[in-house]
Design an enzyme around this catalytic site. Sequence first.
Site, PDB file in Angstrom:
ATOM      1  N   GLY A 305     -22.268 106.351  28.197  1.00 25.21           N
ATOM      2  CA  GLY A 305     -23.008 105.444  27.325  1.00 25.21           C
ATOM      3  C   GLY A 305     -22.093 104.618  26.440  1.00 25.21           C
ATOM      4  CB  SER A 306     -22.601 103.310  23.016  1.00 22.41           C
ATOM      5  OG  SER A 306     -23.815 102.626  23.282  1.00 22.41           O
ATOM      6  CB  ALA A 307     -18.594 107.174  24.090  1.00 21.26           C
ATOM      7  CG  PHE A 308     -17.089 103.840  29.459  1.00 21.53           C
ATOM      8  CD1 PHE A 308     -16.360 104.986  29.725  1.00 21.53           C
ATOM      9  CD2 PHE A 308     -16.921 102.749  30.294  1.00 21.53           C
ATOM     10  CE1 PHE A 308     -15.472 105.032  30.788  1.00 21.53           C
ATOM     11  CE2 PHE A 308     -16.044 102.794  31.364  1.00 21.53           C
ATOM     12  CZ  PHE A 308     -15.316 103.935  31.613  1.00 21.53           C
ATOM     13  CE  LYS A 309     -22.219  99.654  23.925  1.00 22.60           C
ATOM     14  NZ  LYS A 309     -23.295  99.649  22.911  1.00 22.60           N
TER      15      LYS A 309
END
Length: 597
Positions: A305-309
Site C-alpha cells: 500500500g502507501s508505504a511503497f510510495k
Amino acid sequence: MPMQRRTRERSSKKGEATPAPAKLGRLRRRVIVLFCSLAAALTIISGRLFSLQVYQYADLVEAAKRQSSDRISSVSRRGTIYDRNGRDLAISIGASSIGARPSQVVNPKRAAAALSAALSLPAEKILERLQTEKPFVWIKRSVSTEEAQAVARLMLKGIESDTESKRFYPKQQQAAHLLGFVGTDDRGLEGLELQYDTYLAGKRKWLAQQQDARRRPIFREEAGEAQGSDLHLTIDEVVQYITERELEAAVTKSGALSGSAIVMDPFSGEILALANYPTFDPNAYTEAVAFARRNRAVVDYYAPGSAFKAIVGAGALEEKLVRPEDQFDGDGGAITVGGVTIRDHERFGIMTFSEVLAHSSNVGAIKVGMRLGKSLYYNYISGFGFGNLTNIDLPGETPGLVRRPKEWSALSLASLSIGMEISVSPLQMLVAMSAIANGGILVRPYVAKSIVAADGKVIVENAPVQVRRVISEATSRTLATVLKGVVTEGTGKEAAVEGFDVAGKTGTSQKLEPATGRYSQHKVVASFVGFVPVEQPRLAIIVIIDDPSTLRWGGSIAAPTFREIARDSLKHLGITPGTRERLRVAEGIRSATFRLN
C-alpha cells in the site's frame, strides 16, 4: 602211549586257536569298513574345518561380533542458542527415554499392559514393538520424571531407561518463530534450529555394548561423541520482549487476525527482534496450530500500500525528476487511469512532493510514478530487492510477487505507485527502508552472529554484507527529510518518539482475497515502516497489523506500536537524544566490514 596222547592234545589246541577262513574274511572286511568310515569322517570334518576357517572365516567373525556386541545410536548434546548478550534462548537438558530389548521380554502382553498404564500409551502399539525381531526398540522418548519412575517400579525384564538430550526453551514463547523447534530425535524442524541444525546437532554418538549369548548387556562404552556447537545471535532478548509485548497489545486492541514486527540495525543488517502474533511455545509445538507456528514476517507477503510510495519517491528523486518543493495538483482527490478512478482518503489541492508523501496522496504518488515511467520504476523496484530473496539465514523466505513491465496493464504503473499489484514480505519492506536510512545501501539481513564449537573455537562468524547501492547518499538524506515530515505533519504523527526525529511511512492496503483473486473491500493490512533517529539511524522498525476490525489505518494502529517499540528499545540500548557515537560506528562499518556480495 603218553607221547601220542600229548601229541593229540597239542594238535587239538592248535586247531581251536586257528579261525576258519570264512570268519577271518568277515573280520578283515569289518576292519576295512571301520577304517574307511573313520577316514571319510575325518575327511568331512577336515573339509568342514577348512571351509569354516578359510572360506567362511570373515563372515563368521562378523557374525560373532554381531552376537557379542551391539552398537546403539544416540544423539550428542545439542548446542545452546544465545542472544547477542549471552542470554540462553535454547538449551539442552537430560531426559529419560524408555526402550526395550524384545528378545529379553518374558511376557510381552503383560509387559505391554503394564507399560501402557505407566506411559499413557495404547497397549496394542507397545505390544507391536515388543514382538518385533529387532534387537532394540524405543517405547517412548523424553518421558517425564513421574513416567520414568513408574516404569522403574515395574522392574520388567528387557525394559530399559536411557538418558537422552531434550531441547528446552527457558523463555517459552519468546522468539519462538526465530528459534523454531526440534523433533523427538533432537533434529531441527523449523527456524534457526533447522537452518543451523548441522552445527547445533553435532555428530551422532554411539554406545558400543558387549553382550552375552542371550543379548544381555555385560558393559557399555561411549564412542564417537561430538557435542554440538553453540549459536550466538544478533537478537537482543530485551528488544525482542518489548517487540512481542507491543505487537500482542496492538493485535488485541484492534481485534486483528495477526501481526508481525521486526527491528533491525539499518547499517549492519543485524536483526535485533522479530515477532509474530499469535505465537506458540516451542516446548509444546505439537499443541499449536500451523498458523501460530508460521513465521509470517519472513514467509508471508502482502500488498504494501502507501508505504511503497517511499520507493517511487526514491526513484524519482534519484533520477532528478522531482524535488521536494515541486508541486502537484491533487485534482480534488481523484484521478482516472485506464478507465479506473482512484481516489484519495481526502480531497487535496496543490501539494508539494514532500506533502504528497506526508499526507499519503494517491493522486500525487501516481503522478510521480508517471514521471518515472515503467522501465525506470521497475529498475528501482527490483533494485530495492523486491521480487528477490533477502537471503536472511532463516528457512522458508518468500521473494514476493513482482511482474515484469511487459506484463503490466494500462493501470499497473498507477497501481504500483500506491503499492498495489505487488506483494512483498515485511522483511523486504524493512530492508528497503533501511537502505533509505543508511545512505542508499541495500544490506543483507542476518540473525546468526557466530557459531562457536564446544572447544571455544569460532568456526563461523557473520559480518555485514553490502548487496548494492540503490540510491545516492544525497538522495537518501533528502528522502529521509521528506519522510520525517510524514511523522511531524502527516499520517504518521502517532509514530513520533519524544526527543528523537523519526522518519517513516504509513500504509493501509486492501487484502487480496485468495478465493477471488481480487482485493477485498472490507479487509485491510495496516502498516508503518520507519527509522530513528533520522540523522544517525540506530533502529529500523516495521509493524504489520493484518485485518484489524478497529483502528484500521496504518497511522492509527501500526504507527503508535512503532513508537512504543522504538521508545523502549532506545532506552534499553542507552541511546539518548543527541547521542553521536552511532555515526562513528556506522562510518566504520561502511568502510571496513562490508563485503560485496
